[in-house]
Design a protein around this motif. Structure first.
Motif, PDB file in Angstrom:
ATOM      1  N   TYR A  32     -42.566   4.098 -20.400  1.00 59.37           N
ATOM      2  CA  TYR A  32     -42.172   5.547 -20.987  1.00 59.37           C
ATOM      3  C   TYR A  32     -42.484   5.615 -22.500  1.00 59.37           C
ATOM      4  O   TYR A  32     -41.831   4.510 -23.054  1.00 59.37           O
ATOM      5  N   ASN A  72     -39.507   5.385  -6.874  1.00 55.99           N
ATOM      6  CA  ASN A  72     -40.397   6.525  -7.170  1.00 55.99           C
ATOM      7  C   ASN A  72     -42.024   6.372  -6.857  1.00 55.99           C
ATOM      8  O   ASN A  72     -42.573   7.276  -6.495  1.00 55.99           O
ATOM      9  N   LEU A 124     -44.032   9.434  -6.056  1.00 61.21           N
ATOM     10  CA  LEU A 124     -43.549  10.482  -7.012  1.00 61.21           C
ATOM     11  C   LEU A 124     -43.789  10.436  -8.216  1.00 61.21           C
ATOM     12  O   LEU A 124     -43.792  11.259  -9.055  1.00 61.21           O
ATOM     13  N   ASP A 125     -44.018   9.060  -8.593  1.00 64.38           N
ATOM     14  CA  ASP A 125     -44.597   8.718 -10.166  1.00 64.38           C
ATOM     15  C   ASP A 125     -45.834   7.940  -9.928  1.00 64.38           C
ATOM     16  O   ASP A 125     -46.031   7.213  -8.776  1.00 64.38           O
ATOM     17  N   HIS A 134     -52.097  15.294  -6.483  1.00 64.39           N
ATOM     18  CA  HIS A 134     -50.870  15.905  -6.044  1.00 64.39           C
ATOM     19  C   HIS A 134     -50.856  16.261  -4.542  1.00 64.39           C
ATOM     20  O   HIS A 134     -49.866  16.084  -3.991  1.00 64.39           O
ATOM     21  N   ARG A 135     -51.839  16.804  -3.986  1.00 66.76           N
ATOM     22  CA  ARG A 135     -51.947  17.280  -2.785  1.00 66.76           C
ATOM     23  C   ARG A 135     -51.785  16.019  -1.784  1.00 66.76           C
ATOM     24  O   ARG A 135     -50.983  16.324  -0.837  1.00 66.76           O
ATOM     25  N   ALA A 174     -48.751  14.380  -1.721  1.00 66.44           N
ATOM     26  CA  ALA A 174     -47.500  15.335  -0.995  1.00 66.44           C
ATOM     27  C   ALA A 174     -47.583  15.053   0.690  1.00 66.44           C
ATOM     28  O   ALA A 174     -46.596  14.982   1.405  1.00 66.44           O
ATOM     29  N   ARG A 185     -46.299  11.784   1.676  1.00 62.56           N
ATOM     30  CA  ARG A 185     -44.770  11.762   1.757  1.00 62.56           C
ATOM     31  C   ARG A 185     -44.323  12.416   2.996  1.00 62.56           C
ATOM     32  O   ARG A 185     -43.536  12.039   3.546  1.00 62.56           O
ATOM     33  N   PHE A 235     -36.966  10.601   2.552  1.00 65.99           N
ATOM     34  CA  PHE A 235     -36.258  10.193   1.369  1.00 65.99           C
ATOM     35  C   PHE A 235     -34.758  10.770   1.690  1.00 65.99           C
ATOM     36  O   PHE A 235     -34.563  11.535   2.108  1.00 65.99           O
ATOM     37  N   PHE A 284     -31.204  11.014  -0.680  1.00 61.53           N
ATOM     38  CA  PHE A 284     -30.691  10.721  -2.127  1.00 61.53           C
ATOM     39  C   PHE A 284     -29.223  10.441  -2.169  1.00 61.53           C
ATOM     40  O   PHE A 284     -28.430  10.797  -1.149  1.00 61.53           O
ATOM     41  N   GLN A 285     -28.822  10.108  -3.565  1.00 61.74           N
ATOM     42  CA  GLN A 285     -27.311   9.719  -3.851  1.00 61.74           C
ATOM     43  C   GLN A 285     -26.771  11.258  -3.564  1.00 61.74           C
ATOM     44  O   GLN A 285     -25.618  11.182  -2.833  1.00 61.74           O
ATOM     45  N   ASP A 298     -32.393   6.178  -2.268  1.00 64.23           N
ATOM     46  CA  ASP A 298     -31.733   5.926  -3.523  1.00 64.23           C
ATOM     47  C   ASP A 298     -30.267   6.079  -3.659  1.00 64.23           C
ATOM     48  O   ASP A 298     -29.736   7.214  -3.697  1.00 64.23           O
TER      49      ASP A 298
END
Lengths: 424, 235
Positions: free
Chosen positions: B16, B54, B59-60, B79-80, B83, B86, B92, B94-95, B171
């Motif tokens: 990053y 991710n 997602l990344d 992107h498509r 998606a 996924r 997924f 999540f916390q 996650d």
């Protein structure tokens, strides 16, 4: 899927109710502003045309140059013949003679001594003719406060404010002291049969309305007229047609240059009305533009905020497997729904209030008290066909653009970034 | 039976921009996770666990290196397509549960199936089955704000499992739960892993989760410092 998204939209008041209210308020205000602006301009033109300028007006050149002094010594002679010719040349128009005059209105007591008196500004119109539309045009019946309209020679109306100042009652005799066309003193007794209000400050102060034949007799203006006014059918002003008629009329009389040669002026060219209207339209356009811009920014911002607020939800939807395109499209659909509902509600309320204010109007007499400009004491909204659509700009377009621009951020942002915002 | 790895990463690097240079979140990570594994990526905060999850979940994107997930190189997906990957194959958890607040329990679980274009009858059967798995058939019409933390996470598990994905990425799934609810959720996941052969990959530093996993991949400063099979302490 559409049902699913609609369900979410309806249940989430932050996404539906609040934006719809904001859009509806924005659209309502925009429509009210728009209709009032047009109403004000239209009312100004209408009032001026009916009371003073006509859609076109014919005067002698001498009268035109010093018309503020009401110089009836320079008035039109043989108005009847001229009107006959005008009716032949322009049969679609209505031509009416008027006399404007100034003078002193004196109210005597029982012994003939002055009880009260005051300066009068008068206009004489065809009050008694069976085919005359002047009573209707001047809305004398609607404006009648006390008494009745004149039914015979020798009867006059005075403005209610003037009558109160003079302490004049219905049936009282009043003496008008003025000057004839030839400069000698004119004295004539009239009976006050009614009082009127025009809703226009300068006219309500000290007006006298008399029949034109009475004033021709009083002012020694046999078949004369200070001015001849021309009106288009249904009293609807046609600027281009008025210009053409005036140009054609003035071409015929262009060769003569004496004080009694005739000149025709369209409404725009009288009393600086054209400049006033141009300036008013220009200013109103700027005001409307700024208002619409501000409303659009507010609604655009609402769309933007709504989009940004939903980054978290968008992150979840992306993670579950919705594509960015699907999310973006659904946001646009939502904004279209919100914008459309807001537009419909806002337009309904805005147009409803505008229609009401078109009938009832808004009293601004306090603001125009003392003004010499013929502006109505009551300004009214005017609903035009464009009023039905004007709300589309702030309502639908701005809301849609707000969502579209905020939605672009979805594409620009990394999915993982949306995801982080979701976790935060 | 396909014995190719479900997930493979090769020299995975993620950087990053930070200040004038770059912060390296993942540094040449090489991994291979087989179908049916119950794996934990563990390590302290900032070690790169979530970044790795991710990237595996498309997602990344990595800065360099490659990731193969269910036979697909995620770097080649637009992107498509990511998606769709996924939607069809990955669940997924999540916390913070991240249930959609305006939808009820049933609708939250139904959402992934709507994206799959499943018809209403099939959806209804699948949703009710998923809610039965997590023991929430009595909360079908409840909204997320009417649920406890444990119930919310069970809905999130049902949402992840309703389409019977090959891979579930979780996650810190127990970070906001008490011990009892954490164990309930983890036992549920073990059951899915055993009965449906669903592969679970956790990003966690919670000892309760670590006690259940069968493989522990330890990250530190973006690098894999340990990768070993473990015997679950609790089963």
């Amino acid at each position: 899927m559409i049902r699913f998204l609609l369900k979410g939209l309806i249940r989430d008041r932050n996404r539906s109710l609040f934006p719809v209210i904001v859009v509806a308020i924005g659209v309502t205000l925009s429509i009210l502003m728009y209709t009032f602006m047009f109403g004000f301009l239209d009312e100004t033109v209408r009032s001026s045309a009916k009371l003073n300028t006509g859609h076109v007006k014919i005067m002698t050149k001498g009268y035109y140059e010093i018309q503020r002094q009401l110089p009836n010594d320079l008035s039109i002679d043989d108005a009847g013949t001229l009107i006959g010719e005008l009716r032949q040349d322009y049969p679609e128009m209505e031509w009416v003679p008027r006399i404007k005059f100034g003078g002193l209105l004196d109210l005597p007591d029982e012994e003939g001594e002055t009880r009260s008196q005051g300066p009068a500004l008068g206009f004489a119109v065809d009050l008694l003719g069976t085919n005359s539309r002047e009573r209707t045009r001047l809305n004398l019946k609607g404006g009648l406060v006390r008494g009745r309209l004149p039914l015979a020679r020798g009867e006059i109306l005075v403005s209610e404010g003037f009558a109160q100042r003079l302490e004049a009652g219905i049936g009282d005799t009043a003496t008008l002291i003025s000057s004839t066309k030839y400069g000698s003193i004119a004295v004539q007794n009239f009976v006050i049969v009614g009082t009127v209000t025009f809703g226009i400050g300068p006219l309500d102060r000290n007006s006298v309305i008399a029949d034109i034949e009475d004033m021709r007799y009083t002012l020694d203006m046999s078949d004369g007229a200070s001015e001849i006014l021309g009106f288009f059918p249904n009293e609807v002003y046609d600027e281009a047609a008025a210009d053409n008629i005036a140009r054609a009329f003035n071409t015929v009389s262009a060769g003569t240059d004496d004080d009694f040669s005739l000149v025709m002026l369209p409404l725009r060219e009288q009393n600086g009305l054209g400049e006033f209207l141009d300036m008013a339209r220009f200013r109103l356009s700027i005001i409307l533009f700024i208002f619409f811009l501000v409303m659009s920014i507010v609604l655009w911002n609402a769309g933007l905020m709504s989009g940004i607020r939903r980054y978290g939800e968008i992150g979840v939807r992306l993670a579950i497997g919705e594509s960015k395109g699907q999310v973006y499209t659904s946001m646009l659909y939502e904004s279209l729904i919100v914008g459309t509902v807001g537009f419909i509600i806002g337009s309904s309320v805005g147009l409803g209030v505008s229609f009401y204010l078109q009938e009832v109007g808004l009293d601004i007499s306090g603001m125009v008290r003392g003004s010499s400009v013929l502006i109505s004491n009551v300004i009214r909204a005017q609903v035009t066909p464009s009023s039905y659509f004007i709300g589309l700009i702030p309502g639908l377009v701005a809301t849609f653009l707000g969502s579209a621009i905020s939605g672009i951020a979805i594409f620009k942002r990394q999915t993982a970034q949306l995801f982080k915002e979701l976790e935060s | 039976m396909d014995d190719r790895p479900l997930i493979t990463t090769h020299d995975l690097v993620k950087q990053y921009p930070a200040g004038g240079g770059f912060f390296t979140a993942l540094n040449k990570v090489n991994l291979s996770i087989q179908r049916g594994e119950f794996t934990g990526i563990v390590g302290p905060s900032g070690s790169g666990k979530t970044t790795l999850l991710n990237i595996i979940g498309a997602l990344d994107y990595p800065s360099s290196g490659s990731t193969l997930v269910i036979g697909t190189d995620t770097q080649e997906l637009d992107h498509r397509m990511s998606a769709r990957l996924r939607n069809e194959h990955i669940g997924f958890i999540f916390q913070t549960y991240n249930l959609l607040p305006v939808y009820n329990v049933y609708e939250n679980v139904e959402f992934p199936l709507l994206l799959l274009g499943m018809n209403a009858d099939e959806r209804d059967r699948a949703v009710m089955q998923a809610l039965e798995w997590v023991g929430l058939t009595d909360k079908v019409r409840s909204r997320p704000n009417q649920l406890s933390g444990g119930e919310s996470q069970r809905v999130a598990v049902a949402r992840a499992m309703v389409k019977k994905p090959e891979l579930v990425l979780a996650d810190e799934p127990t970070a906001n739960l008490d011990a009892e609810n954490s164990h309930n959720i983890l036992r549920m996941m073990v059951r899915f892993n055993e009965e449906l052969r669903t592969t679970f990959v956790f990003a966690t530093h919670d000892e309760k989760v670590i006690a259940y996993i069968r493989r522990k991949i330890t990250l530190n400063d973006g690098m894999v410092v340990e990768d070993r099979e473990t015997k679950p302490a609790i089963h």
